[in-house]
Design a protein around this motif. Structure first.
Motif, PDB file in Angstrom:
ATOM      1  N   ARG A 160      -7.722  11.434  -2.961  1.00  0.00           N
ATOM      2  CA  ARG A 160      -6.774  10.986  -1.934  1.00  0.00           C
ATOM      3  C   ARG A 160      -5.750  10.032  -2.536  1.00  0.00           C
ATOM      4  O   ARG A 160      -4.549  10.105  -2.214  1.00  0.00           O
ATOM      5  CB  ARG A 160      -7.554  10.314  -0.805  1.00  0.00           C
ATOM      6  N   GLN A 162      -4.742  10.006  -5.656  1.00  0.00           N
ATOM      7  CA  GLN A 162      -3.852  10.811  -6.485  1.00  0.00           C
ATOM      8  C   GLN A 162      -2.882  11.632  -5.639  1.00  0.00           C
ATOM      9  O   GLN A 162      -1.711  11.772  -5.993  1.00  0.00           O
ATOM     10  CB  GLN A 162      -4.671  11.723  -7.403  1.00  0.00           C
ATOM     11  N   MET A 163      -3.341  12.172  -4.515  1.00  0.00           N
ATOM     12  CA  MET A 163      -2.466  12.964  -3.639  1.00  0.00           C
ATOM     13  C   MET A 163      -1.367  12.107  -3.020  1.00  0.00           C
ATOM     14  O   MET A 163      -0.267  12.599  -2.766  1.00  0.00           O
ATOM     15  CB  MET A 163      -3.289  13.629  -2.526  1.00  0.00           C
ATOM     16  N   ARG A 164      -1.639  10.835  -2.780  1.00  0.00           N
ATOM     17  CA  ARG A 164      -0.657   9.936  -2.169  1.00  0.00           C
ATOM     18  C   ARG A 164       0.191   9.212  -3.221  1.00  0.00           C
ATOM     19  O   ARG A 164       0.991   8.353  -2.871  1.00  0.00           O
ATOM     20  CB  ARG A 164      -1.365   8.887  -1.302  1.00  0.00           C
ATOM     21  N   ASN A 165       0.001   9.539  -4.496  1.00  0.00           N
ATOM     22  CA  ASN A 165       0.737   8.915  -5.607  1.00  0.00           C
ATOM     23  C   ASN A 165       0.623   7.394  -5.602  1.00  0.00           C
ATOM     24  O   ASN A 165       1.588   6.680  -5.846  1.00  0.00           O
ATOM     25  CB  ASN A 165       2.207   9.333  -5.603  1.00  0.00           C
ATOM     26  N   VAL A 166      -0.564   6.911  -5.271  1.00  0.00           N
ATOM     27  CA  VAL A 166      -0.834   5.475  -5.300  1.00  0.00           C
ATOM     28  C   VAL A 166      -1.121   5.092  -6.746  1.00  0.00           C
ATOM     29  O   VAL A 166      -1.816   5.809  -7.476  1.00  0.00           O
ATOM     30  CB  VAL A 166      -2.036   5.131  -4.394  1.00  0.00           C
ATOM     31  N   LYS A 167      -0.580   3.964  -7.167  1.00  0.00           N
ATOM     32  CA  LYS A 167      -0.767   3.515  -8.544  1.00  0.00           C
ATOM     33  C   LYS A 167      -2.251   3.240  -8.788  1.00  0.00           C
ATOM     34  O   LYS A 167      -2.878   2.481  -8.041  1.00  0.00           O
ATOM     35  CB  LYS A 167       0.061   2.256  -8.793  1.00  0.00           C
ATOM     36  N   HIS A 168      -2.798   3.877  -9.824  1.00  0.00           N
ATOM     37  CA  HIS A 168      -4.217   3.720 -10.140  1.00  0.00           C
ATOM     38  C   HIS A 168      -4.451   3.903 -11.636  1.00  0.00           C
ATOM     39  O   HIS A 168      -3.584   4.401 -12.355  1.00  0.00           O
ATOM     40  CB  HIS A 168      -5.058   4.736  -9.355  1.00  0.00           C
ATOM     41  N   LYS A 169      -5.633   3.494 -12.063  1.00  0.00           N
ATOM     42  CA  LYS A 169      -6.021   3.638 -13.475  1.00  0.00           C
ATOM     43  C   LYS A 169      -7.521   3.917 -13.517  1.00  0.00           C
ATOM     44  O   LYS A 169      -8.313   3.132 -13.003  1.00  0.00           O
ATOM     45  CB  LYS A 169      -5.714   2.361 -14.243  1.00  0.00           C
ATOM     46  N   TYR A 183       0.026  -2.110  -1.818  1.00  0.00           N
ATOM     47  CA  TYR A 183       1.430  -2.481  -1.639  1.00  0.00           C
ATOM     48  C   TYR A 183       1.680  -3.972  -1.822  1.00  0.00           C
ATOM     49  O   TYR A 183       2.779  -4.380  -2.174  1.00  0.00           O
ATOM     50  CB  TYR A 183       1.914  -2.058  -0.248  1.00  0.00           C
TER      51      TYR A 183
END
Length: 195
Positions: A160, A162-169, A183
């Motif tokens: 989810r 990755q689908m929403r293009n949320v910054k992650h690592k 945000y």
């Protein structure tokens, strides 16, 4: 054509269970009880198989989690499943008292066990829900943590993200551990806890 009176009387007589071979034991008290138990078993099986699968994530800050799951990941709110509302698993004795499900006021009164479960409820997939509860400790650098004992749950949350293009690592694959930046700039650690 002549019809005898005894033939006519035979058709007008009510049919008794004794007249039908093999049905007498079926409609006895014991037979009715067995049929009722069978119907109850089928009803319980249908209830339990239709119940959604529930993943639980423990968080350090419930309000921050609400902002993440509702705001950034846009998960729709879900109704509390009946088997959680009525504490079904523990009433059956199928699950020992799991500290994951205990509310903070468990020792305060007997009434707290009958109230609705605390936390946030989200629909993750069609028959899968996400239950967010407080209870995780802060991570390194006082980082907010979301911990889960189920890898499948975290994989669905990561998908989810990755689908929403949320910054992650992604920090680690086994056990799964990744960071998400919301945000407001908060870094949230999502960690799988291996049992």
């Amino acid at each position: 054509m002549t019809i005898s009176i005894s033939s006519i009387l035979a058709f007008t007589q009510p049919l008794s269970l004794a007249a039908l071979p093999g049905l007498d034991p079926l409609f006895s008290t014991q037979g009715i009880m067995v049929m009722l138990l069978g119907a109850y078993a089928v009803a319980m099986w249908m209830f339990l198989t239709s119940a959604p699968k529930v993943h639980t994530i423990m968080v350090t800050d419930v309000q921050l989690a609400k902002n993440l799951y509702e705001g950034m990941l846009e998960l729709p709110a879900a109704d509390i499943p009946l088997h959680y509302y009525y504490n079904y698993e523990q009433s059956l004795g199928a699950a020992a008292i799991d500290p994951l499900y205990l509310s903070p006021g468990i020792g305060r009164s007997g009434l707290s066990s009958t109230s609705a479960p605390e936390g946030l409820w989200y629909q993750l997939k069609k028959n899968t829900q996400l239950h967010i509860i407080a209870g995780a400790s802060l991570g390194e650098k006082n980082r907010q943590r979301h911990v889960c004992f189920d890898r499948d749950c975290l994989e669905q949350v990561l998908l989810r993200v990755q689908m929403r293009n949320v910054k992650h690592k992604i920090r680690q694959e086994k056990p799964l551990n990744f960071l998400v930046k919301d945000y407001d700039g908060n870094v949230i650690e999502m960690a799988e806890v291996s049992a």
